[in-house]
Enzyme design. Structure first.
Site, PDB file in Angstrom:
ATOM      1  N   TYR A  51     -28.337  -7.673  55.562  1.00  9.17           N
ATOM      2  CA  TYR A  51     -29.051  -6.534  54.975  1.00  9.17           C
ATOM      3  C   TYR A  51     -30.215  -7.006  54.099  1.00  9.17           C
ATOM      4  O   TYR A  51     -31.114  -6.229  53.775  1.00  9.17           O
ATOM      5  CB  TYR A  51     -28.110  -5.737  54.055  1.00  9.17           C
ATOM      6  CG  TYR A  51     -27.190  -4.739  54.710  1.00  9.17           C
ATOM      7  CD1 TYR A  51     -26.984  -4.709  56.087  1.00  9.17           C
ATOM      8  CD2 TYR A  51     -26.515  -3.795  53.932  1.00  9.17           C
ATOM      9  CE1 TYR A  51     -26.120  -3.778  56.653  1.00  9.17           C
ATOM     10  CE2 TYR A  51     -25.662  -2.862  54.487  1.00  9.17           C
ATOM     11  CZ  TYR A  51     -25.458  -2.862  55.853  1.00  9.17           C
ATOM     12  OH  TYR A  51     -24.605  -1.938  56.398  1.00  9.17           O
ATOM     13  N   CYS A  82     -20.868  -5.593  48.184  1.00  8.78           N
ATOM     14  CA  CYS A  82     -22.149  -6.111  48.672  1.00  8.78           C
ATOM     15  C   CYS A  82     -23.207  -5.831  47.609  1.00  8.78           C
ATOM     16  O   CYS A  82     -23.520  -4.667  47.328  1.00  8.78           O
ATOM     17  CB  CYS A  82     -22.493  -5.393  49.972  1.00  8.78           C
ATOM     18  SG  CYS A  82     -24.099  -5.831  50.656  1.00  8.78           S
ATOM     19  N   ASN A  83     -23.728  -6.885  46.997  1.00 10.78           N
ATOM     20  CA  ASN A  83     -24.743  -6.694  45.953  1.00 10.78           C
ATOM     21  C   ASN A  83     -25.981  -6.011  46.500  1.00 10.78           C
ATOM     22  O   ASN A  83     -26.603  -5.187  45.837  1.00 10.78           O
ATOM     23  CB  ASN A  83     -25.157  -8.045  45.359  1.00 10.78           C
ATOM     24  CG  ASN A  83     -24.048  -8.680  44.559  1.00 10.78           C
ATOM     25  OD1 ASN A  83     -23.223  -9.416  45.102  1.00 10.78           O
ATOM     26  ND2 ASN A  83     -24.001  -8.378  43.276  1.00 10.78           N
ATOM     27  N   THR A  84     -26.341  -6.374  47.738  1.00 10.28           N
ATOM     28  CA  THR A  84     -27.558  -5.823  48.344  1.00 10.28           C
ATOM     29  C   THR A  84     -27.425  -4.317  48.533  1.00 10.28           C
ATOM     30  O   THR A  84     -28.370  -3.555  48.264  1.00 10.28           O
ATOM     31  CB  THR A  84     -27.807  -6.523  49.697  1.00 10.28           C
ATOM     32  OG1 THR A  84     -27.811  -7.936  49.472  1.00 10.28           O
ATOM     33  CG2 THR A  84     -29.111  -6.098  50.316  1.00 10.28           C
ATOM     34  N   CYS A 194     -24.545 -12.673  45.558  1.00 10.58           N
ATOM     35  CA  CYS A 194     -24.353 -12.171  46.922  1.00 10.58           C
ATOM     36  C   CYS A 194     -22.909 -12.518  47.258  1.00 10.58           C
ATOM     37  O   CYS A 194     -22.465 -13.646  47.000  1.00 10.58           O
ATOM     38  CB  CYS A 194     -25.309 -12.885  47.878  1.00 10.58           C
ATOM     39  SG  CYS A 194     -24.946 -12.597  49.624  1.00 10.58           S
ATOM     40  N   HIS A 196     -21.438 -13.229  49.875  1.00  6.24           N
ATOM     41  CA  HIS A 196     -21.236 -14.342  50.802  1.00  6.24           C
ATOM     42  C   HIS A 196     -21.201 -15.689  50.064  1.00  6.24           C
ATOM     43  O   HIS A 196     -20.664 -16.662  50.588  1.00  6.24           O
ATOM     44  CB  HIS A 196     -22.381 -14.397  51.832  1.00  6.24           C
ATOM     45  CG  HIS A 196     -22.271 -13.361  52.918  1.00  6.24           C
ATOM     46  ND1 HIS A 196     -22.536 -12.039  52.707  1.00  6.24           N
ATOM     47  CD2 HIS A 196     -21.919 -13.479  54.237  1.00  6.24           C
ATOM     48  CE1 HIS A 196     -22.375 -11.374  53.855  1.00  6.24           C
ATOM     49  NE2 HIS A 196     -22.000 -12.217  54.781  1.00  6.24           N
TER      50      HIS A 196
HETATM   51  N1  DGL Z   1     -22.879  -9.897  51.025  1.00  2.00           N
HETATM   52  C1  DGL Z   1     -24.112  -9.319  50.764  1.00  2.00           C
HETATM   53  C2  DGL Z   1     -24.512  -9.198  49.332  1.00  2.00           C
HETATM   54  O1  DGL Z   1     -23.679  -9.264  48.493  1.00  2.00           O
HETATM   55  C3  DGL Z   1     -25.056  -9.030  51.831  1.00  2.00           C
HETATM   56  C4  DGL Z   1     -25.988 -10.082  52.250  1.00  2.00           C
HETATM   57  C5  DGL Z   1     -26.852  -9.622  53.381  1.00  2.00           C
HETATM   58  O2  DGL Z   1     -26.357  -8.866  54.236  1.00  2.00           O
HETATM   59  O3  DGL Z   1     -28.002 -10.030  53.404  1.00  2.00           O
HETATM   60  O4  DGL Z   1     -25.653  -9.032  49.014  1.00  2.00           O
END
Ligand code: DGL
Length: 285
Positions: A51, A82-84, A194, A196
């Site tokens: 995202y 998900c931070n995004t 993030c 991930h």
């Molecule tokens: N796990 C994600 C986050 O916390 C999403 C990262 C992504 O989809 O670019 O931002």
């Protein structure tokens, strides 16, 4: 958050967890520690991951679609892991659904508390780095303490984690390249902004030892989620004798289920059922 909106007896309903991909499993692991008697439904929007560089309006539409789907499955609460997705969409998603929605904020506060050099770095996607939530915590915690906040991202990191290469040689090499300038700039605390990125901790520590203290939002979100359910009287009390023990984790992916199951098996030590989910795409039109 509107606890009154919860149904009368949702105790045994699952908790929904949402991420663009497998990264939210880092949050799920903290949730499961804090809430061992709960069932979890995890929505991985793998077909649209990453995202991180999408337009905010598109992320908002995808996030709303995921949270509404989890609500329709009977989840008593949803954690946007998900931070995004949270960066711009949290308020509008909360307003659009009838169950409590818990969001993530980059863990800048503990990083500011731990730094002795006065320089911290936030490692996140461009959307998170530009989002209102990071701006807000910077104003609240870093600015008053006079702490300098460096920002960092790289487009390959989420795909590397999604491909099961969180601790692979090419990932370590990339982290070395990215984080060395931060260490040279005096940063001694790193915010993993993030979901991930907690999966990169073994690689970061192998390369940099204890150069940085590492901070993520998992434990805080789990604590907040537990407190909300407790306050509403909606914790799952656990199995009555003879009943199936709760604590099940089911992951629904919009991507290729077999591939996602392989990565989930690497990132998730417990039992997890992975199912394919197909949803209409017009949300992106
Ligand atoms: N796990 C994600 C986050 O916390 C999403 C990262 C992504 O989809 O670019 O931002």
């Amino acid at each position: 958050m509107n606890i009154q909106e919860l149904d009368a007896a949702p105790n045994s309903r699952p908790i929904g967890v949402f991420d663009s991909g497998a990264g939210g499993l880092s949050i799920l692991s903290e949730l499961q520690k804090a809430l061992p008697h709960e069932d979890f439904l995890y929505f991985a929007d793998s077909a649209h991951c990453p995202y991180g560089e999408r337009a905010p309006a598109e992320i908002e539409a995808l996030t709303l679609r995921a949270v509404q789907w989890l609500e329709a499955q009977g989840c008593k609460l949803v954690v946007i892991a998900c931070n995004t997705a949270c960066a711009f969409s949290l308020a509008s998603v909360r307003a659009a659904v009838g169950i409590p929605v818990v969001g993530l904020v980059p863990a800048l506060k503990p990083a500011v508390q731990h730094t002795t050099s006065g320089v911290v770095a936030v490692f996140a996607t461009p959307v998170t780095l530009e989002g209102s939530l990071l701006r807000e915590v910077t104003r609240q915690f870093a600015d008053p303490a006079g702490v300098k906040v460096l920002k960092l991202w790289h487009r390959d990191l989420v795909p590397l984690v999604e491909a099961g290469h969180a601790d692979a040689p090419q990932t370590r090499a990339l982290l070395r390249e990215l984080l060395t300038p931060l260490a040279q700039a005096g940063a001694d605390a790193l915010v993993l902004g993030c979901t991930h990125y907690p999966f990169l901790v073994p690689a970061i520590q192998a390369e940099f030892g204890d150069t940085f203290t590492l901070h993520d939002s998992g434990a805080g979100v789990a604590k907040q989620t537990r407190a909300l359910l407790e306050q509403a009287g909606h914790l799952n009390p656990g199995a009555a004798p003879g009943q199936i023990k709760p604590g099940q984790v089911t992951l629904y992916t919009t991507g290729e289920a077999r591939q996602v199951a392989e990565v989930a098996a690497q990132l998730w030590p417990g039992d997890i059922r992975v199912c394919a989910l197909s949803l209409p795409e017009e949300v992106l039109a």
